[in-house]
Design a protein around this motif. Structure first.
Motif, PDB file in Angstrom:
ATOM      1  N   ALA A 100      -2.737   1.176  11.704  1.00  0.00           N
ATOM      2  CA  ALA A 100      -1.508   1.962  11.848  1.00  0.00           C
ATOM      3  C   ALA A 100      -0.653   1.973  10.595  1.00  0.00           C
ATOM      4  N   GLU A 101      -0.893   1.046   9.664  1.00  0.00           N
ATOM      5  CA  GLU A 101      -0.063   0.944   8.456  1.00  0.00           C
ATOM      6  C   GLU A 101      -0.504   2.000   7.432  1.00  0.00           C
ATOM      7  N   PRO A 102       0.345   2.994   7.131  1.00  0.00           N
ATOM      8  CA  PRO A 102      -0.061   4.050   6.188  1.00  0.00           C
ATOM      9  C   PRO A 102      -0.057   3.603   4.741  1.00  0.00           C
ATOM     10  N   THR A 103       0.791   2.639   4.402  1.00  0.00           N
ATOM     11  CA  THR A 103       0.908   2.212   3.005  1.00  0.00           C
ATOM     12  C   THR A 103       0.876   0.688   2.901  1.00  0.00           C
ATOM     13  N   PRO A 104      -0.284   0.072   3.094  1.00  0.00           N
ATOM     14  CA  PRO A 104      -0.361  -1.385   2.927  1.00  0.00           C
ATOM     15  C   PRO A 104      -0.102  -1.771   1.481  1.00  0.00           C
ATOM     16  N   PHE A 105       0.295  -2.999   1.288  1.00  0.00           N
ATOM     17  CA  PHE A 105       0.509  -3.513  -0.060  1.00  0.00           C
ATOM     18  C   PHE A 105      -0.167  -4.864  -0.165  1.00  0.00           C
ATOM     19  N   VAL A 106      -0.319  -5.364  -1.379  1.00  0.00           N
ATOM     20  CA  VAL A 106      -1.137  -6.555  -1.561  1.00  0.00           C
ATOM     21  C   VAL A 106      -0.536  -7.455  -2.637  1.00  0.00           C
ATOM     22  N   GLN A 107      -0.621  -8.743  -2.398  1.00  0.00           N
ATOM     23  CA  GLN A 107      -0.088  -9.772  -3.304  1.00  0.00           C
ATOM     24  C   GLN A 107      -1.194 -10.787  -3.566  1.00  0.00           C
ATOM     25  N   PHE A 121      -0.008  -8.996 -10.696  1.00  0.00           N
ATOM     26  CA  PHE A 121       0.268  -9.885  -9.571  1.00  0.00           C
ATOM     27  C   PHE A 121       0.186  -9.223  -8.206  1.00  0.00           C
ATOM     28  N   SER A 122       0.522  -7.938  -8.110  1.00  0.00           N
ATOM     29  CA  SER A 122       0.611  -7.308  -6.795  1.00  0.00           C
ATOM     30  C   SER A 122       0.602  -5.795  -6.929  1.00  0.00           C
ATOM     31  N   LEU A 123       0.387  -5.126  -5.797  1.00  0.00           N
ATOM     32  CA  LEU A 123       0.558  -3.686  -5.687  1.00  0.00           C
ATOM     33  C   LEU A 123       1.607  -3.432  -4.614  1.00  0.00           C
ATOM     34  N   ALA A 124       2.593  -2.615  -4.933  1.00  0.00           N
ATOM     35  CA  ALA A 124       3.666  -2.306  -3.999  1.00  0.00           C
ATOM     36  C   ALA A 124       3.261  -1.174  -3.061  1.00  0.00           C
ATOM     37  N   ARG A 125       4.119  -0.889  -2.107  1.00  0.00           N
ATOM     38  CA  ARG A 125       3.889   0.235  -1.209  1.00  0.00           C
ATOM     39  C   ARG A 125       3.628   1.506  -2.015  1.00  0.00           C
ATOM     40  N   GLY A 126       2.616   2.237  -1.620  1.00  0.00           N
ATOM     41  CA  GLY A 126       2.307   3.493  -2.280  1.00  0.00           C
ATOM     42  C   GLY A 126       1.404   3.378  -3.485  1.00  0.00           C
ATOM     43  N   GLU A 127       1.130   2.150  -3.934  1.00  0.00           N
ATOM     44  CA  GLU A 127       0.284   1.968  -5.110  1.00  0.00           C
ATOM     45  C   GLU A 127      -1.186   1.737  -4.764  1.00  0.00           C
ATOM     46  N   VAL A 128      -1.474   1.350  -3.536  1.00  0.00           N
ATOM     47  CA  VAL A 128      -2.862   1.124  -3.119  1.00  0.00           C
ATOM     48  C   VAL A 128      -3.559   2.478  -2.946  1.00  0.00           C
ATOM     49  N   SER A 129      -4.759   2.599  -3.476  1.00  0.00           N
ATOM     50  CA  SER A 129      -5.495   3.855  -3.381  1.00  0.00           C
ATOM     51  C   SER A 129      -5.921   4.133  -1.937  1.00  0.00           C
ATOM     52  N   THR A 130      -6.137   5.411  -1.636  1.00  0.00           N
ATOM     53  CA  THR A 130      -6.617   5.797  -0.313  1.00  0.00           C
ATOM     54  C   THR A 130      -7.962   5.134  -0.022  1.00  0.00           C
ATOM     55  N   GLU A 131      -8.812   5.049  -1.043  1.00  0.00           N
ATOM     56  CA  GLU A 131     -10.121   4.416  -0.884  1.00  0.00           C
ATOM     57  C   GLU A 131      -9.987   2.959  -0.471  1.00  0.00           C
ATOM     58  N   ALA A 161      -3.143 -11.668  -0.304  1.00  0.00           N
ATOM     59  CA  ALA A 161      -2.484 -11.379   0.978  1.00  0.00           C
ATOM     60  C   ALA A 161      -2.252  -9.882   1.079  1.00  0.00           C
ATOM     61  N   TRP A 162      -2.982  -9.242   1.990  1.00  0.00           N
ATOM     62  CA  TRP A 162      -2.695  -7.854   2.326  1.00  0.00           C
ATOM     63  C   TRP A 162      -1.565  -7.847   3.343  1.00  0.00           C
ATOM     64  N   ARG A 163      -0.640  -6.887   3.207  1.00  0.00           N
ATOM     65  CA  ARG A 163       0.556  -6.895   4.041  1.00  0.00           C
ATOM     66  C   ARG A 163       0.867  -5.500   4.584  1.00  0.00           C
ATOM     67  N   GLY A 164       1.526  -5.501   5.727  1.00  0.00           N
ATOM     68  CA  GLY A 164       2.044  -4.272   6.304  1.00  0.00           C
ATOM     69  C   GLY A 164       3.362  -4.541   6.987  1.00  0.00           C
ATOM     70  N   LEU A 165       4.186  -3.511   7.105  1.00  0.00           N
ATOM     71  CA  LEU A 165       5.508  -3.651   7.717  1.00  0.00           C
ATOM     72  C   LEU A 165       5.785  -2.376   8.505  1.00  0.00           C
ATOM     73  N   LEU A 166       5.598  -2.442   9.827  1.00  0.00           N
ATOM     74  CA  LEU A 166       5.672  -1.263  10.682  1.00  0.00           C
ATOM     75  C   LEU A 166       6.963  -1.232  11.493  1.00  0.00           C
ATOM     76  N   PRO A 167       7.639  -0.068  11.560  1.00  0.00           N
ATOM     77  CA  PRO A 167       8.733   0.065  12.522  1.00  0.00           C
ATOM     78  C   PRO A 167       8.227  -0.247  13.932  1.00  0.00           C
ATOM     79  N   ARG A 226      -6.065  -2.941  -8.795  1.00  0.00           N
ATOM     80  CA  ARG A 226      -6.134  -1.647  -9.474  1.00  0.00           C
ATOM     81  C   ARG A 226      -5.509  -0.589  -8.571  1.00  0.00           C
ATOM     82  N   ASP A 227      -4.510   0.124  -9.078  1.00  0.00           N
ATOM     83  CA  ASP A 227      -3.770   1.055  -8.237  1.00  0.00           C
ATOM     84  C   ASP A 227      -4.471   2.406  -8.115  1.00  0.00           C
ATOM     85  N   ALA A 228      -3.817   3.321  -7.437  1.00  0.00           N
ATOM     86  CA  ALA A 228      -4.407   4.631  -7.170  1.00  0.00           C
ATOM     87  C   ALA A 228      -4.680   5.426  -8.436  1.00  0.00           C
ATOM     88  N   GLU A 229      -3.998   5.111  -9.520  1.00  0.00           N
ATOM     89  CA  GLU A 229      -4.205   5.793 -10.799  1.00  0.00           C
ATOM     90  C   GLU A 229      -5.206   5.056 -11.684  1.00  0.00           C
TER      91      GLU A 229
END
Length: 371
Positions: free
Chosen positions: A280-287, A247-257, A168-174, A238-241
């Motif tokens: 529009a979601e700058p920092t998607p996260f995934v579970q 189990f998941s990647l939190a906000r900011g852990e998903v690579s730009t690629e 599940a890819w996720r986003g949470l936008l104001p 696999r995160d940006a590093e």
């Protein structure tokens, strides 16, 4: 009694608040530094959650939410295929978390020093933390979720989770950042899009501090996508590093690629309203989506609760309700029986419930699994 609870999310707090209300000394151990405030979005508060809050005198915490007045299904071109008038309220996860935390004194909610081992004797259950502390309790409750440490005692041969083959890819936008094309077609609705190998859905939820006024809310979107096999799972988590997560990647852990690849896929596969949300979601996260069913929920003085016992698929929208039901049953059994007998009674009542919800989740997610 003196009771230790491993895991300080909603399930652990449901149990902790009720046990304290019964007069027990309760200690909650949450491995995240500083606790979990600010990490949630919205959830459907079913009757079990309302019942716990009623017992605690804080039922109002689950009555402040955002209502979706109808369910719609979109076609690929963005037209509405079907509409169903089924009002549903999404409450604030953070608001619920804060309301429950208020029932557990700061000195009883321990963060940052994770539990690494649990064991027991005939008279006590023990919690060992990463720092080396070993603490004794009359009873220990494992509410430590999908990566449960406590499972090792209750079901030592059933510790692993089964990956389903999709994530599940996720986003949470104001709300103010939601593009107009999405706002005009999706706001105040619970929206779905179904494709042969995926599913997208979205709905408004309260703002980070429980705000429900228009303009202050957030839009929560979810896109289920296949990522077959062990290699698909490793690649997705696999995160940006370059570090693999279980189990998941939190906000900011998903690579730009990977974020850009997700946007490209959305342009090809999703209706316009969902497409612009992903973009529009700058920092998607995934579970990653897993199944787990325990054959036991208790052993001696140690019990499992919530996702530590049954990891059910999020399509059910019953994770919080299941944990709340577990907590009420456990506390009721401890109120009338000695510890070991109470946990036997708890297991007998809640095992069939967990199995039913797990089966329902598998049924709902069957079309998303790779062939």
């Amino acid at each position: 009694m003196r009771i230790g609870i491993v895991g300080g999310s909603l399930g652990g707090l449901f149990a902790a608040a009720l046990l304290r209300a019964d007069g027990h000394e309760v200690h909650v151990f949450e491995r995240a530094e500083g606790g979990l405030a600010g990490r949630g979005a919205g959830l459907v508060a079913q009757h079990e959650v309302f019942e716990i809050l009623r017992r605690l005198g804080t039922e109002s915490a689950a009555r402040v939410g955002v209502v979706a007045y109808e369910r719609i299904v979109l076609a690929r071109d963005g037209t509405v295929l079907s509409t169903e008038p089924t009002p549903q309220m999404q409450v604030s996860w953070d608001g619920l978390y804060r309301a429950l935390r208020a029932h557990v004194p700061a000195g009883s909610y321990h963060t940052g020093d994770g539990v690494v081992r649990v064991d027991q004797s005939a008279t006590h259950a023990f919690v060992e933390r990463a720092s080396g502390d070993r603490l004794a309790f009359d009873c220990v409750v494992g509410a430590d979720g999908i990566g449960s440490v406590v499972r090792a005692v209750v079901t030592p041969t059933q510790r692993d989770n089964h990956y389903t083959g999709y994530v599940a890819w996720r986003g949470l936008l104001p709300e103010a950042e939601v593009p107009a094309i999405a706002a005009s077609s999706l706001f105040d609705r619970f929206a779905f899009y179904f494709s042969p190998n995926g599913q997208a859905l979205g709905y408004l939820v309260p703002g980070p501090d429980g705000e429900i006024a228009p303009g202050r809310r957030r839009y929560n979107w979810v896109w289920y996508r296949q990522a077959p096999g062990a290699e698909g799972l490793r690649r997705t988590l696999r995160d940006a590093e370059g570090q693999a997560h279980p189990f998941s990647l939190a906000r900011g852990e998903v690579s730009t690629e990977d974020r850009d690849a997700l946007r490209d896929a959305a342009r090809n596969d999703l209706p316009p309203a969902f497409r612009v949300l992903v973009d529009a979601e700058p920092t998607p996260f995934v579970q990653a989506i897993f199944d787990h069913e325990s054959s036991r929920m208790a052993s001696g003085r140690i019990a499992l609760l919530g996702d530590a016992a049954f990891v059910v698929r999020p399509h059910t929208a019953m994770g919080a309700a299941k944990a709340a039901g577990d907590a009420m049953t456990l506390v009721g059994a401890l109120r009338r029986l000695p510890v070991r007998e109470a946990l036997v009674a708890y297991e007998a009542e809640r095992l069939p419930v967990g199995r039913r919800i797990a089966a329902y989740g598998r049924q709902l997610g069957e079309s998303l699994q790779p062939a």
